[in-house]
Design a protein around this motif. Structure first.
Motif, PDB file in Angstrom:
ATOM      1  N   GLU A  43       0.828  -1.208   0.000  1.00  0.00           N
ATOM      2  CA  GLU A  43       0.000   0.000   0.000  1.00  0.00           C
ATOM      3  C   GLU A  43       0.862   1.257   0.000  1.00  0.00           C
ATOM      4  O   GLU A  43       0.523   2.252  -0.642  1.00  0.00           O
ATOM      5  CB  GLU A  43      -0.944  -0.002   1.210  1.00  0.00           C
ATOM      6  CG  GLU A  43      -2.127  -0.937   1.031  1.00  0.00           C
ATOM      7  CD  GLU A  43      -3.229  -0.703   2.054  1.00  0.00           C
ATOM      8  OE1 GLU A  43      -3.471   0.470   2.422  1.00  0.00           O
ATOM      9  OE2 GLU A  43      -3.833  -1.691   2.489  1.00  0.00           O
ATOM     10  N   ARG A  44       1.970   1.228   0.720  1.00  0.00           N
ATOM     11  CA  ARG A  44       2.887   2.377   0.720  1.00  0.00           C
ATOM     12  C   ARG A  44       3.410   2.621  -0.692  1.00  0.00           C
ATOM     13  O   ARG A  44       3.498   3.763  -1.155  1.00  0.00           O
ATOM     14  CB  ARG A  44       4.062   2.123   1.668  1.00  0.00           C
ATOM     15  CG  ARG A  44       3.658   2.000   3.130  1.00  0.00           C
ATOM     16  CD  ARG A  44       4.804   1.433   3.972  1.00  0.00           C
ATOM     17  NE  ARG A  44       5.878   2.395   4.111  1.00  0.00           N
ATOM     18  CZ  ARG A  44       5.924   3.341   5.031  1.00  0.00           C
ATOM     19  NH1 ARG A  44       4.940   3.458   5.903  1.00  0.00           N
ATOM     20  NH2 ARG A  44       6.924   4.175   5.102  1.00  0.00           N
ATOM     21  N   ALA A  45       3.755   1.536  -1.373  1.00  0.00           N
ATOM     22  CA  ALA A  45       4.269   1.647  -2.745  1.00  0.00           C
ATOM     23  C   ALA A  45       3.186   2.192  -3.677  1.00  0.00           C
ATOM     24  O   ALA A  45       3.462   3.015  -4.565  1.00  0.00           O
ATOM     25  CB  ALA A  45       4.756   0.291  -3.233  1.00  0.00           C
ATOM     26  N   PHE A  46       1.933   1.739  -3.482  1.00  0.00           N
ATOM     27  CA  PHE A  46       0.818   2.200  -4.306  1.00  0.00           C
ATOM     28  C   PHE A  46       0.588   3.699  -4.110  1.00  0.00           C
ATOM     29  O   PHE A  46       0.455   4.459  -5.087  1.00  0.00           O
ATOM     30  CB  PHE A  46      -0.450   1.405  -3.943  1.00  0.00           C
ATOM     31  CG  PHE A  46      -1.681   1.832  -4.701  1.00  0.00           C
ATOM     32  CD1 PHE A  46      -1.876   1.443  -6.011  1.00  0.00           C
ATOM     33  CD2 PHE A  46      -2.642   2.633  -4.094  1.00  0.00           C
ATOM     34  CE1 PHE A  46      -3.007   1.839  -6.719  1.00  0.00           C
ATOM     35  CE2 PHE A  46      -3.777   3.037  -4.786  1.00  0.00           C
ATOM     36  CZ  PHE A  46      -3.960   2.636  -6.104  1.00  0.00           C
ATOM     37  N   ILE A  47       0.579   4.139  -2.864  1.00  0.00           N
ATOM     38  CA  ILE A  47       0.378   5.564  -2.558  1.00  0.00           C
ATOM     39  C   ILE A  47       1.471   6.407  -3.215  1.00  0.00           C
ATOM     40  O   ILE A  47       1.195   7.415  -3.873  1.00  0.00           O
ATOM     41  CB  ILE A  47       0.370   5.787  -1.031  1.00  0.00           C
ATOM     42  CG1 ILE A  47      -0.893   5.181  -0.417  1.00  0.00           C
ATOM     43  CG2 ILE A  47       0.478   7.280  -0.691  1.00  0.00           C
ATOM     44  CD1 ILE A  47      -0.835   5.026   1.099  1.00  0.00           C
ATOM     45  N   THR A  48       2.717   5.976  -3.048  1.00  0.00           N
ATOM     46  CA  THR A  48       3.847   6.725  -3.601  1.00  0.00           C
ATOM     47  C   THR A  48       3.750   6.801  -5.123  1.00  0.00           C
ATOM     48  O   THR A  48       3.892   7.874  -5.713  1.00  0.00           O
ATOM     49  CB  THR A  48       5.183   6.066  -3.201  1.00  0.00           C
ATOM     50  OG1 THR A  48       5.266   6.014  -1.776  1.00  0.00           O
ATOM     51  CG2 THR A  48       6.372   6.845  -3.744  1.00  0.00           C
TER      52      THR A  48
END
Length: 450
Positions: A43-48
């Protein structure tokens, strides 16, 4: 959604913070991810990715939206505009997210934000785009080259024009294409203190992908990790995040043990710490910047690296410091600039610089260079650098400086890898261009006081 956090709502908040409040993208994203550290890596990667991509491709995305929406992007409410922009980015660039899911989540988000009556509009625009965007043609290259390049590479027309004049069509397109490529994180290994094999092993044992960076043997590109703050090599001060172009400043400065070095605009301290390392903990690096907040960033790095010859203090680089007159063996003047060379890492830069700001920047740079000149002792060195590719900030400032101060350029070739040698480096300056060189856009000139 994780622990009550709606990922797309968080993306919207970040985009509005960047767009409406003028926040730098890397800071807005970092602050949000720090606040919600419990989010899974995926999810962190998706947000970024969605935040950076939506910002990076904004001009192309707006061109697509305006082609299918009765209401143009500039007439939309800020929240709806960013919901549509991030939706179009996912539809066009992220195959892993089904178009139907993008549309549904955007409609839900519009409702969550109180725009119940605009749900049909959001749904209609995104579903039409998902169905038809592949048939949309770009502006004609033959009829309007500037407009074509602007839309294709999401670069404002005034910057496209500027670089076409300065570098020609082929180099300009190389620069524009490079800005849109994913940028690895580059780190400097502190090889004066730790064996490089030890640093490499520490990184790879934590699952980090490590590849050699271009030009300098002690630099690595790292990827496939969740958070740099969790890496042992970072925590223990064995590596410093720094682009290779910035590392070249310390190479060109060529400090000697015992030198007194002033770094005029030092935050966050990468160059100061690098020259300090190159002196083997001898000598003194006087790392200065304009605010306590910036000095805190330098001190944070000094403490993490346990550097004993770098000291940080608040000092305005435009104000003459009588105590420093003719005292420094080396002065580093990495002056504030338009930042065009790092658009690939900070895409909001391309939307913010105006001709008036450009003129103000050049005046500020010359004021700082005037001060820097007064601190260099006879026979000492001044290294002038920027992270931009604007000639008026680089070559034109360099010529202005030599015409107004008792300094001469000195060849960079003894300090640079062979593949960077050129006619200009033999004279004493180097303009690195994204896409042409394997670094950020960056300028370095070396002067010696007569």
């Amino acid at each position: 959604m994780t622990n009550g956090i709606n990922t797309r709502e968080l993306i919207l908040e970040i985009l509005l913070e960047i767009e409406e409040e003028g926040r730098h993208s890397h800071i807005a994203i970092r602050n949000a991810l720090s606040k919600y550290q419990f989010l899974p890596r995926q999810e962190r990667a998706f947000i970024t990715r969605v935040c950076e991509g939506t910002l990076e491709y904004r001009i192309l995305i707006d061109y697509i939206i305006d082609s299918y929406s009765k209401v143009t992007v500039d007439k939309m409410k800020p929240a709806i505009r960013e919901i549509l922009r991030s939706g179009v980015y996912q539809i066009k660039f992220m195959d892993s997210v089904p178009d139907s899911a993008v549309c549904n989540e955007a409609v839900k988000l519009a409702q969550r934000k109180g725009f119940y009556n605009l749900k049909p509009f959001v749904n209609g625009v995104l579903r039409t785009i998902a169905r038809e965007y592949k048939n949309l043609e770009l502006p004609s290259r033959e009829q309007d080259l500037v407009r074509f390049l602007s839309v294709k590479y999401s670069m404002p027309e005034n910057l496209v024009n500027r670089w076409l004049e300065a570098y020609g069509e082929e180099k300009t397109e190389m620069i524009l294409a490079e800005f849109l490529k994913e940028k690895p994180v580059t780190v400097r290994c502190r090889i004066h203190k730790y064996p490089q094999e030890e640093i490499y092993r520490s990184l790879t044992e934590q699952g980090v992908k490590v590849t050699p960076a271009p030009y300098l043997s002690y630099a690595y590109e790292i990827s496939d990790y969740n958070h740099i703050l969790a890496l042992d090599a970072f925590i223990q001060g064995k590596i410093q995040v720094q682009d290779v172009s910035s590392m070249l400043v310390a190479e060109v400065a060529d400090p000697k043990k015992g030198d007194y070095i002033i770094d005029m605009c030092a935050a966050p301290g990468g160059k100061s710490l690098h020259v300090g390392d190159k002196m083997g903990d001898y000598g003194t690096v006087d790392a200065r910047d304009v605010s306590q907040q910036k000095v805190d960033l330098i001190e944070e790095n000094i403490n993490r690296l346990d550097s004993i010859n770098v000291q940080a203090r608040v000092m305005d680089a435009t104000v003459f410091d009588v105590d420093s007159e003719l005292k420094a063996d080396i002065v580093l003047a990495d002056v504030p600039c338009s930042g065009y060379g790092v658009i690939g890492k900070k895409p909001e830069i391309k939307y913010r610089v105006t001709p008036q700001k450009q003129e103000e920047i050049v005046i500020l740079q010359r004021t700082i260079l005037d001060r820097a000149a007064e601190y260099v002792k006879p026979g000492g060195v001044l290294v002038f650098s920027t992270c931009t590719i604007a000639k008026e900030e680089n070559e034109e400032n360099m010529m202005w400086f030599m015409n107004n101060h008792p300094f001469k350029l000195e060849s960079l070739d003894p300090f640079l890898p062979q593949e960077l040698h050129s006619e200009t480096t033999a004279l004493g300056y180097l303009q690195l261009l994204p896409g042409v060189h394997k670094t950020d856009g960056f300028f370095i000139a070396k002067f010696r006081r007569k």
